[in-house]
Design a protein around this motif. Sequence first.
Motif, short mmCIF file in Angstrom:
data_model
loop_
_atom_site.label_atom_id
_atom_site.label_comp_id
_atom_site.label_asym_id
_atom_site.label_seq_id
_atom_site.Cartn_x
_atom_site.Cartn_y
_atom_site.Cartn_z
N ASN A 51 58.13 46.53 37.85
CA ASN A 51 57.63 47.18 39.05
C ASN A 51 56.14 46.87 39.20
O ASN A 51 55.30 47.55 38.62
N THR A 53 52.96 46.58 41.64
CA THR A 53 52.49 47.01 42.95
C THR A 53 51.61 45.94 43.57
O THR A 53 51.35 44.91 42.96
N ASN A 54 51.13 46.19 44.75
CA ASN A 54 50.23 45.25 45.43
C ASN A 54 48.77 45.48 45.08
O ASN A 54 47.90 44.97 45.75
N GLY A 55 48.52 46.22 44.03
CA GLY A 55 47.15 46.47 43.61
C GLY A 55 46.49 45.22 43.05
O GLY A 55 47.16 44.34 42.50
N ASP A 58 47.03 44.82 39.15
CA ASP A 58 48.41 44.41 38.84
C ASP A 58 48.63 42.93 39.14
O ASP A 58 49.21 42.20 38.34
N GLN A 59 48.17 42.52 40.29
CA GLN A 59 48.35 41.12 40.69
C GLN A 59 47.57 40.18 39.77
O GLN A 59 48.04 39.10 39.43
#
Length: 79
Positions: A51, A53-55, A58-59
């Motif tokens: 999972n 996210t588009n943070g 995270d990316q």
Amino acid sequence: MSFIVWILIGLAAGAIAHRVLNSRGGFFGSLVVGLVGALVGGELAHLLRLNVTNGFLDQLIVATLGSVLFLFVWKKVFS
């Protein structure tokens, strides 16, 4: 995510991968490694059903791990 942020993440991930694996790469080398690594990391995250996210962080982590993996394989195949 905007195109410029995508480029910045790829550039940072490529630069980190070059440092981790102690290899040489200039601006464009880091950019290419980072962008390809982001694709590799994204596909691996998808296959592993992580999972993500588009943070930004995270990316960056996914792109960096993909970049390290891509650069490691590249060095083993072409050295």
